[in-house]
Each structure stands twice: as C-alpha cells, then as structure tokens.
Design an enzyme around this catalytic site. Structure first.
Site, PDB file in Angstrom:
ATOM      1  N   GLY A 112     -23.036  13.932  10.374  1.00 49.59           N
ATOM      2  CA  GLY A 112     -22.359  14.034   9.078  1.00 49.59           C
ATOM      3  C   GLY A 112     -21.612  12.774   8.690  1.00 49.59           C
ATOM      4  O   GLY A 112     -21.025  12.703   7.619  1.00 49.59           O
ATOM      5  N   CYS A 113     -21.635  11.754   9.559  1.00 48.68           N
ATOM      6  CA  CYS A 113     -20.965  10.516   9.201  1.00 48.68           C
ATOM      7  C   CYS A 113     -21.997   9.531   8.660  1.00 48.68           C
ATOM      8  O   CYS A 113     -23.124   9.491   9.132  1.00 48.68           O
ATOM      9  CB  CYS A 113     -20.286   9.900  10.419  1.00 48.68           C
ATOM     10  N   GLN A 114     -21.576   8.715   7.686  1.00 48.87           N
ATOM     11  CA  GLN A 114     -22.494   7.716   7.148  1.00 48.87           C
ATOM     12  C   GLN A 114     -22.726   6.618   8.155  1.00 48.87           C
ATOM     13  O   GLN A 114     -23.831   6.197   8.387  1.00 48.87           O
ATOM     14  CB  GLN A 114     -21.926   7.115   5.864  1.00 48.87           C
TER      15      GLN A 114
END
Ligand SMILES: Cc1ncc(COP(=O)(O)O)c(C=O)c1O
Ligand SMILES: Cc1ncc(COP(=O)(O)O)c(C=O)c1O
Lengths: 429, 148, 429, 148
Positions: free
Chosen positions: D52-54
C-alpha cells in the site's frame, strides 16, 4: 411504494398533492428546463429513463474540477493530484453510503452500467462458469444484462435460462423452481424494467438465489435514481448503475461488488493502476478497487457523480418516490382514456415512473416524431429490450418516463401531444 | 395516380419551398406517405429489407425492358413519415435509366429539400441505406443489359 | 521535428524565440493556469503527459451540452436526440480528419486509450491469435500496451516478444529480424514514450510489420497531442488515444480501426446499440462503429473532444511542435547543469516534450513532494512503465512534461524547484 | 539517541503545533527521516515489505521479553519524507505492549498532527498499511505470550 393511499383516478393538476417535494424549486435547479424550444414551446422532457438532465450543481462541479484542481488521479503527490484523489474517494464514500455497502473499496468506477455488467460477466464469469452451469435471466432484461451473459455462456459452455413473466409483465416467481437449478451460478436481474416499469422484489430474489448457492447481480440502472437501495440488507453481490441516469454526468458508472468476490475474480481491463508488478514475463494485480480501474478514470465525471448523489439525497427518496408515483398514477389514469392506447406492463402499484404504450394503427416512430413537434420528448423503439418486445408482441413502443423534475401539467402536455399525433395520423376521434 | 406518381423532383422541391415550415413539410410527408403504393405482404421479406433504417423498410424494383431499361421502385415502411420519405426517394429515382440513377447526387437533392436539417443522422442513414440499395440495383440492371 | 536549427545551449527566456505560437494568448484560454496556489505561488504545471489542462472552450462545451440540448445518443427522434447525434458525428468527422482516416465510421468512441487497446487485444486478439503466434512489443511500452497483450497471449497460447532498445532508449530496429518472426501477427507500439519522450518511426515500423503480414497498433496517447498523425499515409491499422491528454475532457477516448479489420473482429462489450437483433437464443451485431459502442456513450465528453480537436488544430501542429521542441531543448540544457542529475532517454532531436530524470542520492518521491512546495507540479514513480524502469535500472524517475501552455520561464521554475529540493535534502551544492 | 527515540507522541504533537506551517512540518519530517535508525539491507525482504505504499517500505519488529512483552519497530523507506512519517509511527507505537498498541486510535493521532490534510490518500493508505502491519504483529505477540 406500498402503503400509498388509493388515488382518485380523476385527479387534476390543480388539486394534485405534490407530497413533500417542491417540484418548482427542483425545476429551477435544472438549467435546460428553462430553454424554450423553437416557436417558444416549453420543453416537456419525458425521457429520463434513457438519460436524466443535470442540475446546475453537477454541471458546476465538473467545471470546478477543470478550473480549480484538475490532474490525473492516483498518480501525483502534488497538490492537485492529492485533491483529485480526495474528491474521488469522497464520491466512493457517497456511493457506499447510497447503496449501503460495507466499505468504499467495494465501489469501482466504470464508464457505465454496460461496462459494469460486462466486467462481471467476463471477469467473474470466465473465472467461475463451467460447462453445464446456468445463468438465470428473464425476458424483461435490457440488452446490457442479456448480451454479456449470452456471450460468456457461449464461451464457457454454460446456458442462459429465462424465468417467465406473468401476463402483466412481472417476474413469475411461482415458477422459480422450474428455472433455478442446482447448476445455476448467477442470477442477473434488473431492479426496475426500463420499459414496463416493473419493480422487482430484489430482496426475495437474492434470498432464493443464495439459498441455491448462486450469486446475484442487480442491474440498478433504472432503480437507483428512484428508490432506496441497500446491498447489505438485500444481500446483493454485484450492483451496476450509471451516473447519467441519476442526474450525474455522462461517462461514469459504478460497479459494486462484495469484497471477497472482487478479490477472487480476475481483472477485466489491463493497464495502468490495476497492477501490483509488471515485468516482461507477466504481471500481478493490485487490490480492489484499483484492480478494476485500469487507465485514467473519468475524473471530473466521477467527482461530479458525488454531487449528483448529494442532490438526490438532499431531496430524499421518500419524497422522490411519492412524487413519481403520483405522476405515474395520474399518467395511467389520463392515458387510459385515449382511444386505442394500450399501456404495457403492470398496474402502478408494481411500477416505477415509466409508461410504455402503443396506439392502434399508429407507428411508435410516427407518434414520437409528431409529439416532438409539440415539444414533448418521448422515446420510441425497442428500448434495447428486443426479447421483451417479442414477448409483448409489438416491434416497438412509445415510452414516457418521469424524473424528479416532471409535473402533472407535463402529463397533460403528454396527453395533448398524443391527441395531436393521433389527429395528424388521421386516427378516429 | 398517387401524389408521388404525378410529380417530379423539381415540383417537389418547389412544393417544399412553398410550405417553408418544417411542421407543414412534415404534414406533407404524411400525406405523401399515406398515398404511397403498397407492397404486398409477401414482398416484405428479409431479402428486401433495407439495412440502416430504424423502422422496417422493404424495397423492390422492377426493370421496364427497353434500351436502356428503366427502373421502377416500390418501397414501404410501417411508419408513415418514413413512407413519406420513401415517396421522396421514389419521386427522385423511379422511371429512370441505370445511368441516370447513378448520376444523381442525392445529398444535393436532400439538401435542397431542407431534409437534412430536420432528420436525425439515424434517419439520414436510413435514407442513404435506401439510396445505396437503389444504386446497387441500378448497377445490376446496367450489367444485365450490357451482358445481353 | 527534424530540420530544426541547432539551439544555443545557453538560450535564456528573454531571448527565447517562441516561434509562431503566442503562448501568453494560449495561456489565457486555460482558466486553471491563473488560479494562484496557497501563499500566492503561481502554478507551474508540468504533468501534461499524465493529463492535460482544459481550455475554456472545452469546459464551456460540456456545459453547453448539458444546458442546451442534452439527451441520450442514437436513441430518440426528438430534437435534442437528433442534435446530440449530429454533434457526436461532428466529433467523429473531426477525429477522422485529425488522424487521416478514410471514413468517420472507422472512429469508435471509448473511455480512453486503455479501453481502446483492451478492446483490440480482446476482440481482435481472441478472434485471430492462435497457439504459437507472436505479438511484438518492446520494453518502453506503457502498461496499457503491455498487460492486455500479455493476458490475451496467455489465453490464446501466443507469446509476447520484446524488441530491445538502444542504449539511449530508442527502438533498436537493427535487431528487428531477430524478433519479428513469420508467426508475428501484431506489432503494438507507442508513438511517443511517456517516460523517455522517444518518438518512434511509425511509418517505418508499419512497413516492416506489413511486409511480414502483421497488423500494427499505434498507441497514440502521447503522440497525438503533440504532432501530426496520419493513419492512411503511415498504414496504421489500429490507433488508440485519450481525450484527456489532448486538452479534452476526461472520460472519453478513441479507437481507430481499419474498416475491414473492424468488420472481421468480434465485438467487445455487449449491450445496447451494438446489436442488430437480440433474441433469447442469441444475438447478431451492428456494423461498426455501433458494434463497438455498447451502452450510453460519454456524450458530453465526446462532443467536447471535438472542441479540443478544433482548439489544437487552430494552433496547428507546426507551431505546437516548434514550441514544445524549444521548451524541451531549453530544459535539457538547463537541467544538464544540475549536479547529480541524469536525464533518461535520447537527445532532444529524437524526443517529444518529456524530460524524465533522477538525481543522485535523492528519491523521486521526495523530489516531487518538495517541488510541489514551490508550486512546480511534476510526477514521480514508474509512470506505468515498470519494465522500462527495470531496464533503466531505477525504480522511479521524476518526469516533467510540456504542453502548449508551458513557457521557458516555467523551465526556470523547474530548475529552481529542483535546486530547492536538493537543498532541503542536503545534497552537496 | 535519535530525535525519534528521545520523544513521545505528545511532545511530537506539540512540536507540530509550534511549527504550525506545513512547509516547516515537512522540513521537520525530513529531519526525523534523516535520523531514523537504519534497517540492514538483508532485512529488506519481500516478507517485510509493507503493502500500500508508493515507495518501498520494510518493517521489522522485535519483542522485548517481559510480562506483558513490549514491541519495538524499525522500518525504513527509500524516501526521506516517508522515513519521517515512519518516525512518527514508531514514536507512536514503539516500546508499547500489544494491548496498548491495539488500543491506539491512529486516525485521531494523525488528525491531531494535521497530517491528513497534507498527505494524499495514497500516502495515507501507506501509513495505514504500516499501522495494519503493526497491529497484526501486536496480535501475534499477544497470542504468543498467552500461549506460553
Ligand atoms: C503511452 C501511453 N499509453 C497509454 C496510456 C493510457 O491512457 P489512459 O490512462 O488515458 O487510458 C498512457 C497514459 O498514461 C500513455 O502515456
Ligand atoms: C435496465 C437498464 N440496464 C442497463 C442500461 C444500460 O446503461 P448504460 O447505457 O448507461 O450503460 C440501461 C439504460 O439504458 C437500462 O435501462
């Protein structure tokens, strides 16, 4: 819809009770309703079932996006990018609330109902339908809820079966057991017929479908704008609808899917944003909703869809249903007096605000074209329901459909436009 | 003799000009449509159906022997206004030689009638569907007559 | 693009020759460019490759549709219905003219490039690809032009092959014969890389593809807004592009297909308008373009796309190319002076107006976020080209991309925002 | 001892309030990020990657024996501002018992820090991805300690 007091069949505009809905105030919100037609005729728009007009809040919203913070979605850290993401999530939350979904991430933006149903038919169907499986449909469905199923059934060796209609155009649930088999995997049904106006008992159908282990898809294109929907209470697995019929912009729609189903399905379109990793050898997918939102979204349209939902909920479905029911009953009463006119579909207590009719010895295309000369905009044709028209025994009908902005006086205009057309076609008085 | 059989296209264009207003032109199309010679039901077959029309349109042709031969067209729709448009098309094309038929620029005629302003693009597709069929039949007739 | 006079590497805004394009006049057409950001910073929008801003003529056009003649398309004989049909055909004709297609009916409205390419991959691919067939791609393609092919290849037993790039990021056509085989059925290639900016020689690629009996799909998402395209002269079989990148609304795109290919293909989405006849037993399809336009179109958006095309053609591709090339060359010259900065991709004479870069010891996400604080909007990340980034050996880049409204002064702002970010990240002077 | 190790969450909230302006807060996040304890490269595995992290984020935890046990977290990203956010998260969660960790309402804390106004929803997803991982690890630790 039920518990409505019985209506006086001779009710007249002057004595018409508009319920809690101030229709004149609502009409002021719709710029298009105030543009006179050539020759100064007022516009009588009775084709909201095809596509509804837009309140200025929706029109302004799209403009606001373009003029104040437009950027592509889910891509940039810069201010406009973050703002767009925010606004899109705002619409997602509004849709979630509108349909009673468990979480916003079960709400997928699409280009419309057609796309939403094709998505399910392909991405769920190709994954889970096996030879010999069955899909339960019925003859009142819109082509958008027939053709995709016929095609995926053909690809997977599954079969489409069709629950018959009662003589007045309702689903004949008494024959459910003849048509729902242990091989039925999917029941796809409309909330409201776009021709007959018939409102289907979704809660009951969902219960029957689930009892037999099938999944239920609700085509909400017609029902969503006119009555409350609750996917959790009704146990709906998939729900499709279009923004443009709920007073939102064209170009955007919604697919709701229960999270576990969305996770189990394949993606539909491949491209940007729907991936986890892409290599030259192959790819893995993102979580829903991203998994089903390949490519650039209809950004300004999806944001303005949120505004349309606010608008509708500001009026409230209680008032909307009451208003549209009154129009419907009044139209039924008045149209029934016209010689040779036949209304197709059930009586008003089983219907939403749609009246489809034929007139003896008059072609629907001629009727619609002549009514247009009186500024009354109705649709004619098969309304993307050829099998239903086959069943009705007519190749086309004329359809008048009501939205929140229509008035009893417009029902009178409808009637006099029909009389005008009858006269031009030299039908007997 | 019906209205459409007694008239040529220049007279029709004049009539439309005199009427001026679309409402009156549309009424006139209804009159033309009502008087259109009828196709027998057995001719309303899939083979004779014209593609691209919203309502059903069937079209048959008859070749009047001669050199060059001349073609007559009869077409019917279930909708009266469409029958009126069919009358316009038959006024334009019936009784002509294949060569003459192929030389007509129908767009120009419809424009002079002011029809394209009042017909939806769907309707116009229907009209051009008819024209296409007529041109096809004219080509066939031309080929047959030279083959003989 | 060629025949440009060599540029003075030290050219400065004051002495900058804006060519035939009056950028200040163009900027006045874009309302968003005149909204000051918080703290009064001017907006420096350098993310047009993700999505372009809209001139007011486009914004006004959508509004005009909704306020004056909105109705569903291809369905009603009434006045608004006919008007909408007319306007949509007007856009179709403008697209035809823009891309040099033979007929307007080869122009299909879609929701965007991603949808257009998926349509071809599925509706052409599933029909014509057989086990052992090959699709020729390359590592610079956007995920939208990779994932759909990988998926259809998997379904059909076909294989994707990848033409390598030269060291500076161009297609290595000298190795064509190693990768193009007698089993290659499809060559899918971008007109312009959305990261490297590389402009590919489409005419030559089409010739090679056709010589070997393959079909050519051009992903025009990046190239269409910036340079002339001619499908007939270049012999392009399919062309996909998005409205939102050519200064048009979000929510609409185009697929061009050669008529015989469109006729031979299967449909993609099933639903209204794309059918000839529907029965409970099965269905037959309409002719193109209707065959591929199931469901309600993005009506207002497709109409306003026509306005965007008018806008771009009113400026003219000569002026656009010249202007964007000057910006590009100036940016290359100025960015090259920044310590630790590396521009990925070929030199300007092989590129459109895109500069993607990395800076030693700085993460692209930090750079983009810090540049945002100076009102400079650039994108960071993999830009939906993970395989290309794999090839570049970096996980992400920062991308500045230029549109018709950008100015040399904005290049200066870009440079000083980078310097600001470097300083905040305590990189050496 | 780094900035983030010497501070508790209330002090951090006070600091953010004093700074007031996002630009200064962002600079402060950079400072926090620069001083974040480093994860060894061998810990940067797929297993430790937070979804879920870029940008890439890896997170590992250590359980300090005791009853109840306390958890320490070390996480790293390749991006400095994200490292600053990681510092915020570790200030909030490190050194606490599973029970305490599960009782924290992170939304409220981020709101008090004013972060949700300045982070894109993607960034926030990343933050909550980390929080989710931490809560998962706390649940595991709680289960292990009662099982013993
Ligand atoms: C080269 C290229 N192809 C395809 C796409 C996808 O376009 P869209 O997101 O409008 O579908 C893009 C845009 O990001 C692109 O740059
Ligand atoms: C019942 C029903 N289903 C599906 C559709 C298709 O919706 P859209 O054209 O917005 O995709 C319609 C609208 O015409 C409809 O009435």
């Amino acid at each position: 819809m039920n518990g409505q007091p019985p209506m006086d069949q001779n009710i007249k505009p002057g004595t018409f009770d508009p319920g809690q809905l101030d229709v004149e105030r609502i009409r002021r919100e719709f710029p298009i309703l105030h543009r006179p037609l050539p020759k100064g005729l007022p516009l009588v728009f009775l084709d909201s079932a095809a596509s509804a007009q837009k309140p200025h809040s929706v029109i302004d919203r799209e403009r606001e996006v373009y003029e104040n913070f437009y950027a592509n979605a889910y891509r940039g850290v810069y201010q406009f990018g973050a703002r767009v993401d925010e606004e899109l999530e705002g619409t997602r939350a509004r849709v979630q609330q509108l349909i009673g979904a468990e979480e916003p991430d079960e709400v997928i933006f699409t280009s419309g109902t057609t796309m939403s149903i094709n998505l399910v038919a392909t991405a769920w169907g190709r994954r889970f339908l096996k030879t010999g499986d069955e899909i339960l449909l019925n003859p009142m469905e819109h082509h958008a809820n027939l053709v995709p199923w016929q095609r995926v059934a053909g690809d997977c060796g599954a079969a489409c079966r069709y629950l018959p209609l009662t003589a007045d155009g309702r689903l004949d649930l008494s024959r459910w057991d003849e048509y729902f088999s242990p091989r039925t995997r999917m029941v796809a049904v409309t909330g409201m017929s776009n021709v007959l106006g018939t409102i289907n008992p979704i809660r009951e159908i969902a219960q029957r479908a689930h009892a037999g282990g099938a999944v239920l898809l609700l085509d909400g294109a017609q029902s969503i704008p006119h009555s409350p929907t609750n996917v959790r209470e009704w146990n709906v697995d998939f729900l499709a609808f279009s923004g443009h019929k709920i007073y939102g912009p064209s170009g955007v729609g919604v697919l709701y899917g229960r999270r576990d189903l969305l996770e189990a399905m394949d993606p539909f379109l491949g491209g940007g944003h729907m991936i986890d990793r892409v290599t030259l050898e192959g790819s893995t997918w993102a979580q829903p909703p991203a998994k089903f939102e390949a490519g650039t979204l209809p950004i300004a349209q999806a944001i303005a869809l949120g505004t349309a939902i606010d608008f509708v909920q500001g009026i409230g479905f209680d008032a909307i249903e009451r208003h549209e029911q009154l129009l419907l009953r009044y139209a039924h009463a008045e149209l029934s007096k016209i010689r040779g006119l036949r209304i197709h579909g059930p009586s008003p207590e089983h219907k939403g605000g749609i009246v489809s009719f034929t007139i003896q010895d008059a072609h629907p295309e001629d009727l619609a074209q002549l009514m247009d000369r009186r500024g009354v905009f109705v649709r004619h044709g098969h309304h993307c329901t050829m099998p239903l028209h086959e069943w009705l025994g007519v190749s086309a009908t004329v359809r008048a459909s009501f939205g929140i902005y229509n008035t009893p006086a417009e029902v009178d205009s409808l009637v006099s436009a029909i009389q005008f057309a009858r006269q031009k076609l030299r039908l007997p008085e | 003799m019906s209205l459409s059989e007694s008239m040529n296209i220049e007279q029709l264009i004049q009539e439309f000009e005199d009427l001026g207003d679309w409402d009156d032109q549309c009424d006139y199309l209804i009159d033309l449509g009502r008087e259109l010679p009828k196709l027998p039901d057995h001719a309303k077959t899939e083979e004779h159906r014209v593609r691209g029309c919203q309502s059903n349109v069937w079209l048959v042709s008859e070749v009047k022997a001669g050199s060059p031969p001349r073609l007559e067209f009869i077409a019917n729709s279930d909708a009266i206004i469409v029958n009126g448009l069919i009358a316009v098309v038959t006024i334009l094309y019936s009784g002509r030689t294949p060569q003459e038929i192929l030389e007509i620029d129908p767009r120009q005629v419809f424009a002079r009638l002011g029809l394209e302003r009042h017909l939806s693009s769907q309707r116009r597709n229907g009209l051009f569907g008819m024209v296409e069929r007529i041109r096809h039949l004219a080509n066939e007739a031309a080929a047959n007559s030279t083959a003989k």
